[in-house]
Motif scaffolding. Sequence first.
Motif, short mmCIF file in Angstrom:
data_model
loop_
_atom_site.label_atom_id
_atom_site.label_comp_id
_atom_site.label_asym_id
_atom_site.label_seq_id
_atom_site.Cartn_x
_atom_site.Cartn_y
_atom_site.Cartn_z
N UNK A 171 0.75 -1.10 -0.18
CA UNK A 171 0.13 -0.10 0.01
C UNK A 171 0.79 1.36 -0.04
N UNK A 172 2.06 1.22 0.47
CA UNK A 172 2.96 2.23 0.56
C UNK A 172 3.19 2.78 -0.79
N UNK A 173 3.23 1.96 -1.71
CA UNK A 173 3.46 2.49 -3.18
C UNK A 173 2.31 3.36 -3.52
N UNK A 174 1.30 3.11 -3.27
CA UNK A 174 0.09 3.71 -3.66
C UNK A 174 0.09 5.14 -2.78
N UNK A 175 0.46 4.92 -1.52
CA UNK A 175 0.47 6.11 -0.78
C UNK A 175 1.46 7.31 -1.22
N UNK A 176 2.64 6.57 -1.94
CA UNK A 176 3.70 7.40 -2.29
C UNK A 176 3.35 8.20 -3.39
#
Length: 281
Positions: A142-147
């Motif tokens: 999910x970090x990839x989306x949030x970044x």
Amino acid sequence: MNINIAQESGFCFGVRRAIRLLKEAAEIHGNLETIGAAVHNHQVVESLSQLGISAVESLDSVQCSTVAIPAHGLDRRVIEKIKKRHIRIVDATCPKVRKAQLSAEQLAKDGFWVIVFGDTYHPEVQGVLGWAGGNGIATLDSEIILNIGNLPNRAGILSQTTRNPAQFANFVNEITSSVLSHVVELRIVNTICNATKRRQDAALELARKVDMMLVIGGHHSANTNNLAELCAATGVETHHIETVSEMRQEWLGNKHIGLTAGASTPDEVTKEVIAYLKENG
Ligand code: F3S
């Protein structure tokens, strides 16, 4: 030594259906080629090749007049190219994968950017993104989306069919709790396959009762890898093997052993493992 097999284990209906469709097509039309492996299991691919059903890497390598779409589906744009070449198509896409593809297509048509919770490079995931016209991203992180700095203001989230529901729910929660300041509309579609969930639940139930779990299936099979990860996460000794040749005598002893097999693992492979356990246990 005690041996128990998970209540739900081995071939799912989508894999059985794909193998049946391919065999029927080979009987009627002769040799055919699948774009990518028909199912993610070397033993199945090998036995199909004996019937004249071989796998090719891409459409450019096709030589037969009949081409089959594997159980995990294909990018819609590739299917359109096959049609343009007037090649006969046998569509063995699993109906559950088709549902995910149609969901991705609908989201894209409705103006949503598509997020697929799944292994970025898995053919099913690539295919699903293709049905969204490539208008999205696939990741397990999910970090990839949030970044992503400039998120579109409408986003739809769906899952690779073989993923674990609890992990999908976490992924969705992490995204929804962080992106609502940028994203105006979120749509979530549960595209996880029940057959996968039932296998996972049965494997977990068994893993909690035994001393060791053997998870049988292709090392590149997403659902088998997930079964192995889930069993290992319970703390029980877990070994993922593709065939009996990977069994190790030192794993055995006076143990209660649980067995489960991925959705593309033939019964014969599991039977060989059981025979090994009985002989060597
Ligand atoms: Fe289809 Fe589910 Fe099997 S998606 S191929 S029925 S694991």
